[in-house]
Scaffold this active site. Sequence first.
Site, PDB file in Angstrom:
ATOM      1  N   GLY A  60       0.853  -1.195   0.000  1.00  0.00           N
ATOM      2  CA  GLY A  60       0.000   0.000   0.000  1.00  0.00           C
ATOM      3  C   GLY A  60       0.885   1.240   0.000  1.00  0.00           C
ATOM      4  O   GLY A  60       2.027   1.204  -0.458  1.00  0.00           O
TER       5      GLY A  60
ATOM      6  N   ARG B 219       1.342  -4.855  12.242  1.00  0.00           N
ATOM      7  CA  ARG B 219       0.509  -5.026  13.436  1.00  0.00           C
ATOM      8  C   ARG B 219       0.947  -6.288  14.144  1.00  0.00           C
ATOM      9  O   ARG B 219       1.416  -7.239  13.499  1.00  0.00           O
ATOM     10  CB  ARG B 219      -0.972  -5.231  13.022  1.00  0.00           C
ATOM     11  CG  ARG B 219      -1.788  -3.968  12.878  1.00  0.00           C
ATOM     12  CD  ARG B 219      -2.047  -3.285  14.218  1.00  0.00           C
ATOM     13  NE  ARG B 219      -2.857  -2.101  14.071  1.00  0.00           N
ATOM     14  CZ  ARG B 219      -2.403  -0.883  13.780  1.00  0.00           C
ATOM     15  NH1 ARG B 219      -1.116  -0.686  13.597  1.00  0.00           N
ATOM     16  NH2 ARG B 219      -3.226   0.138  13.681  1.00  0.00           N
TER      17      ARG B 219
ATOM     18  N   GLU C  33       0.343  -6.592  22.462  1.00  0.00           N
ATOM     19  CA  GLU C  33       1.042  -5.426  23.001  1.00  0.00           C
ATOM     20  C   GLU C  33       0.101  -4.602  23.885  1.00  0.00           C
ATOM     21  O   GLU C  33      -1.111  -4.620  23.654  1.00  0.00           O
ATOM     22  CB  GLU C  33       1.614  -4.566  21.853  1.00  0.00           C
ATOM     23  CG  GLU C  33       0.573  -3.930  20.969  1.00  0.00           C
ATOM     24  CD  GLU C  33       1.200  -3.171  19.788  1.00  0.00           C
ATOM     25  OE1 GLU C  33       2.041  -3.735  19.078  1.00  0.00           O
ATOM     26  OE2 GLU C  33       0.800  -2.009  19.598  1.00  0.00           O
TER      27      GLU C  33
ATOM     28  N   HIS D  47       5.906   0.514  19.296  1.00  0.00           N
ATOM     29  CA  HIS D  47       4.869   0.980  18.365  1.00  0.00           C
ATOM     30  C   HIS D  47       4.989   2.491  18.113  1.00  0.00           C
ATOM     31  O   HIS D  47       4.062   3.257  18.396  1.00  0.00           O
ATOM     32  CB  HIS D  47       3.473   0.619  18.907  1.00  0.00           C
ATOM     33  CG  HIS D  47       2.433   0.542  17.830  1.00  0.00           C
ATOM     34  ND1 HIS D  47       1.389  -0.358  17.829  1.00  0.00           N
ATOM     35  CD2 HIS D  47       2.256   1.279  16.697  1.00  0.00           C
ATOM     36  CE1 HIS D  47       0.637  -0.184  16.764  1.00  0.00           C
ATOM     37  NE2 HIS D  47       1.146   0.810  16.059  1.00  0.00           N
ATOM     38  N   ILE D  48       6.141   2.883  17.570  1.00  0.00           N
ATOM     39  CA  ILE D  48       6.411   4.318  17.397  1.00  0.00           C
ATOM     40  C   ILE D  48       6.681   4.693  15.940  1.00  0.00           C
ATOM     41  O   ILE D  48       7.222   5.767  15.663  1.00  0.00           O
ATOM     42  CB  ILE D  48       7.614   4.771  18.263  1.00  0.00           C
ATOM     43  CG1 ILE D  48       8.877   3.949  17.952  1.00  0.00           C
ATOM     44  CG2 ILE D  48       7.260   4.713  19.744  1.00  0.00           C
ATOM     45  CD1 ILE D  48      10.156   4.533  18.532  1.00  0.00           C
TER      46      ILE D  48
HETATM   47  C1  GLV Z   1      -0.329   2.870  13.735  1.00  0.00           C
HETATM   48  O1  GLV Z   1      -0.033   1.747  13.966  1.00  0.00           O
HETATM   49  C2  GLV Z   1      -1.362   3.230  12.816  1.00  0.00           C
HETATM   50  O2  GLV Z   1      -2.119   2.355  12.375  1.00  0.00           O
HETATM   51  O3  GLV Z   1      -1.466   4.423  12.504  1.00  0.00           O
END
Ligand code: GLV
Length: 351
Positions: free
Chosen positions: A172, A256, A285, A303-304
């Site tokens: 994507g 994810r 998480e 998750h940054i």
């Molecule tokens: C972060 O993981 C998002 O989906 O924006």
Amino acid sequence: MTTITSPVPTTHTSNAQRRHRVLVTRAIPDAALRELEATFDVESNQDDVLWPVHELIARLQGKDGVMTNGSLRIDAALLEACPDLRICANMAVGYNNFDVEAMTAHGVQGTNTPDVLTETTADFGFALLLATARRVTESERYLREGRWKGWRHDMFCGPDVHGATLGIIGMGRIGQAIAQRAAHGFGMRVIYHNRSQLDAATEQRLKARWVDKNTLLREADHVMLVLPYSPAAHHTIGAAELVLMKSTATLVNLARGGIVDDAALAAALRERRIAAAGLDVFEGEPSVHPDLLTVPNAVLTPHIASASTATRLAMARLAARNLQSYLLEGKAITPVNKLANALASHRAAKA
Ligand code: GLV
């Protein structure tokens, strides 16, 4: 402090019309909160307290809209308990926290934040790839522990990134931004796997070639995961897939938790069946599989990937604009579901 702001007049609503009420479930950048408050009666959570579901449901009573982050589950049970809700605006591009079917059936609009985070997230993909392949955090730990006694020819050697083959699963917007960096910045050969193949012009621009998943896993020196989570994507990388990868290969998961079988990955890392992994997302998480915490060849971040100051503000603003556009003008900017008749019947039922 959790606050309920007092109404201020705006040009958007006549005095006869009540201002819409919006709940913001987590702390957001102040500038975005101020924009929301100019239009709505806002209950915010700038202290970032984690509300249990029953409290969240209580706070959602009488709210027309909610700004959520990607970890708050919006499902049929919650929607039934919150009959006033008309829109859930995720401050995230991923929306696997939404039961989209249930939202559509309840006439609730869902929105996400695409585009504004693409480049920042792709940058982070490269940060993780480079840190993983070139053993940045592992060697830093060694230095901080006072174990560095001098230069050695083979100290913390890892695979090269430039000129290597990058396999991207999920092509994507973010996958394409990573391919752009890989092909044009790092001279990499890019192969990708995606449900649909890119058009020929885009493939040519990105110098990217579609291959089946197993070919990708066998040929890639580095594998990068950027596909959205869905039940069909659960454990896209598990024990069987890890076996196909080169023993010198690295794996980066930006997508994810749940896309990778973290237990199987930890075993493969421990046994050096692949060289290393860079993970920004985890199954369950913020808990992290304990075996991942003990293997040296994993770079782990909380998750940054989209966490630049400017991008997090842009994400909050887009979520706010979705709430404004939908509640005031009936049209979301970046919708994830199409309501059509469901909305009409839901509104009629509420009238
Ligand atoms: C972060 O993981 C998002 O989906 O924006």
